[in-house]
Write a protein that holds these residues in place. Structure first.
Motif, mmCIF file in Angstrom:
data_model
loop_
_atom_site.group_PDB
_atom_site.id
_atom_site.type_symbol
_atom_site.label_atom_id
_atom_site.label_comp_id
_atom_site.label_asym_id
_atom_site.label_seq_id
_atom_site.Cartn_x
_atom_site.Cartn_y
_atom_site.Cartn_z
ATOM 1 N N THR A 268 0.663 -1.113 0.031
ATOM 2 C CA THR A 268 -0.005 -0.067 0.021
ATOM 3 C C THR A 268 1.100 1.175 -0.126
ATOM 4 O O THR A 268 1.616 1.246 0.663
ATOM 5 N N ASP B 87 -1.080 7.813 -0.181
ATOM 6 C CA ASP B 87 -1.850 8.597 -1.322
ATOM 7 C C ASP B 87 -2.542 9.432 -0.677
ATOM 8 O O ASP B 87 -3.540 10.340 -1.317
ATOM 9 N N THR C 131 -4.894 9.313 1.656
ATOM 10 C CA THR C 131 -5.965 8.666 2.099
ATOM 11 C C THR C 131 -5.656 7.659 3.361
ATOM 12 O O THR C 131 -4.760 7.185 3.310
ATOM 13 N N ASP D 297 -6.579 4.859 3.755
ATOM 14 C CA ASP D 297 -6.413 3.524 3.471
ATOM 15 C C ASP D 297 -5.347 3.190 2.332
ATOM 16 O O ASP D 297 -4.755 2.164 2.303
ATOM 17 N N GLY D 298 -5.017 4.244 2.006
ATOM 18 C CA GLY D 298 -3.522 4.435 0.926
ATOM 19 C C GLY D 298 -4.022 3.574 -0.367
ATOM 20 O O GLY D 298 -5.298 3.310 -0.415
ATOM 21 N N GLN D 299 -2.906 3.547 -1.222
ATOM 22 C CA GLN D 299 -3.312 2.960 -2.614
ATOM 23 C C GLN D 299 -2.749 1.678 -2.621
ATOM 24 O O GLN D 299 -1.494 1.586 -2.440
ATOM 25 N N LEU D 300 -3.699 0.584 -3.093
ATOM 26 C CA LEU D 300 -3.357 -0.953 -3.115
ATOM 27 C C LEU D 300 -2.472 -1.103 -4.362
ATOM 28 O O LEU D 300 -2.754 -0.604 -5.239
ATOM 29 N N PRO E 194 -9.141 0.346 -5.098
ATOM 30 C CA PRO E 194 -8.386 1.278 -4.590
ATOM 31 C C PRO E 194 -7.408 1.007 -3.321
ATOM 32 O O PRO E 194 -6.349 1.130 -3.124
ATOM 33 N N SER E 195 -8.095 -0.008 -2.579
ATOM 34 C CA SER E 195 -7.412 -0.205 -1.217
ATOM 35 C C SER E 195 -7.313 -1.793 -0.883
ATOM 36 O O SER E 195 -8.203 -2.540 -1.452
ATOM 37 N N GLU F 88 -10.645 -2.624 0.959
ATOM 38 C CA GLU F 88 -11.712 -2.901 -0.023
ATOM 39 C C GLU F 88 -11.641 -4.205 -0.546
ATOM 40 O O GLU F 88 -12.526 -4.982 -0.906
#
Lengths: 320, 320
Positions: free
Chosen positions: A5, A8, A10, A12-15, A32-33, A36
């Motif tokens: 991750t 970014d 957010t 939860d960040g970006q996967l 996105p994460s 999710e």
């Protein structure tokens, strides 16, 4: 597959999917994460596999290790076991605790709203709180129904991670004595950069255990090289234990507890507290201090072929 | 302001502002969920106040009580205290426990990924687990920095809620004995339908305590009418305790623990376990059984003018 991750902005960040050599990565359309992705793992898995395939043909971007946060920067639930008998016995003898009921796994619910990234500073308000690391492994499950069997629980284990369960030993026994478990003694944990599917570990993932070495270094000096194979309860057993009276929300992380081996004399330990227990038993008093501000701990799981599937945690403790 | 959350197929539900008479409600542009609103409370508050004002002029829609879930159907963190000395002392005497350190609040970290709605069935896998309710109050905070003072902590309390902390008493002492706290003994809690700003309680919100009665009925029979004023530690003190070594994520819920009064002989109790403790002390053995499948518990906070600001929890226990 190896997943990470990226920061970014957010929570939860970006996967991203990470290449075998750890040098390239690729974001995944529609996912996105990681949190999710855990909620609909069956759908996510094929998208992630497609991305991994594209990546293997060179279609990725360079991976900047400094851009990575914890693979799961937050989750709805973190339940940590304490499944290594050697650790439990050493602590019990050294501190004169009552023996625990060995027929049931030990488990506590910890803080899950934040997992520190592999290189993030670790803020602690006071150096005298007995600052300690605990090197361990963990699994991330998709949604697990209440009352699941151990066999079924195994099928819900989707990812394996490496965790440092930060602990404040001056507070821990005070909170334990209440029977209520830990709040102040267990601030945010850290995670190594990569979450991996079980197949990435090859034969090291067996009997529901992460049967590989975990190397722990404190201020660049080797502190322990312990193996995850001596768990008294397997990870599927821990998952089933956790799910006895509750559905486990997708993205729940279940930890092994600090890794520990019967051959601690040669292997060392994955936490200072255990080392101090060994010293108390041998000499009547602990010799090793806890961590000081500015101290660094480094941890990595390592396979017989020298691969480090989870990457490396390397963190400094700082004044909050 | 009174806030509620409607089922809308998402895990966080749809935030609505509720009219004073509880009959009408209004969604809030830009603030889909209460969890989202907690993360930027200062911004959300004025939008919520605008919606409340529009609602007071008749610009709302009818509120269907059956559409409501918990005001915060899930959150990142739930930390429950046990701040009523009478409850602690009764349980300690009846069960022969060691006295606890009265200088520190008791607190455990519980399951926060799901709070049952006020009318949801409560699934339990086994009737013999000692099914019990615990009526209590709680607060929802915005982001609280580590090391906050009690005075500052008070300013982070944004909403007050009413909670039923479901407990399985056959497992609780086994888990307590480990010192790790509860996992199996504490399945999902429930919340009454309305989260309210402190001003809604008028003088009943004082000294950081919810100084109002909580009525508890079990199968339509009065079980207790207890008052929240006898907390040994105030809610701001509990918040500061929780934040000693961690930043508290916005949306953290902090509970009072089961409400209990020194005049339990006339007031009754807010959980069966306390009633059984009273019976053990008086007669040497408990007389009141725990709940059976099909049993219902009803709970509501009530002000001197008969208003019930949180609405009512009324739930049936069912086989999972």
């Amino acid at each position: 597959m190896r997943l990470a991750t990226r920061h970014d902005g957010t929570p939860d960040g970006q996967l991203v999917v990470v290449s075998d050599d750890g040098l390239a990565c690729r974001a995944v359309d529609g996912w996105p994460s990681l949190l999710e992705a855990m909620t609909r793992w069956h759908e996510a898995e094929s998208a992630l596999q497609d991305a991994a395939e594209a990546l293997s043909t060179g279609s990725g971007e360079p991976l900047d290790p400094a851009s990575l946060c914890a693979p799961l920067p937050r989750s709805w639930q973190w339940l940590d076991g304490s499944a290594f008998n050697t650790h439990g016995e050493l602590v019990q003898i050294a501190f004169g605790l009552d023996p625990v009921d060995a027929s049931r796994p030990l488990m506590y619910q910890g803080m899950s709203d934040r997992f520190l990234g592999p290189h993030a500073d670790v803020p602690v308000p006071d150096e005298t709180l007995g600052i300690d690391f605990e090197g361990e492994f963990g699994v991330i499950v998709d949604a697990v129904p209440m009352g699941v069997s151990v066999e079924e629980a195994a099928r819900h284990i989707r990812l394996i991670v490496q965790i440092n369960d930060w602990s404040l030993r001056a507070i821990a026994p005070i909170e334990m004595k209440t029977g209520f478990g830990w709040v102040q003694a267990k601030p945010a944990c850290s995670m190594a950069p990569f979450a991996v599917t079980p197949d990435e570990l090859g034969p090291a993932w067996r009997d529901g255990r992460v049967c590989m070495d975990l190397v722990v270094e404190w201020n660049e000096r080797r502190f322990g090289r312990v193996n995850g194979d001596e768990m008294a309860f397997s990870l599927p057993e821990l998952v089933a234990h956790a799910a006895r009276t509750r559905d486990l929300v997708a993205g729940t992380i279940i930890g092994t507890g600090t890794v520990s081996n019967a051959e601690y004399a040669t292997r060392g330990s994955a936490c200072i507290s255990e080392q101090r227990a060994i010293e108390i038993i041998a000499h009547g008093a602990p010799q090793t201090p806890f961590m000081a501000f500015g101290d660094r701990v480094t941890m990595f799981g390592i396979l017989p072929d020298e691969r480090r599937p989870f990457g490396t945690i390397s963190q400094k403790v700082v004044r909050a």
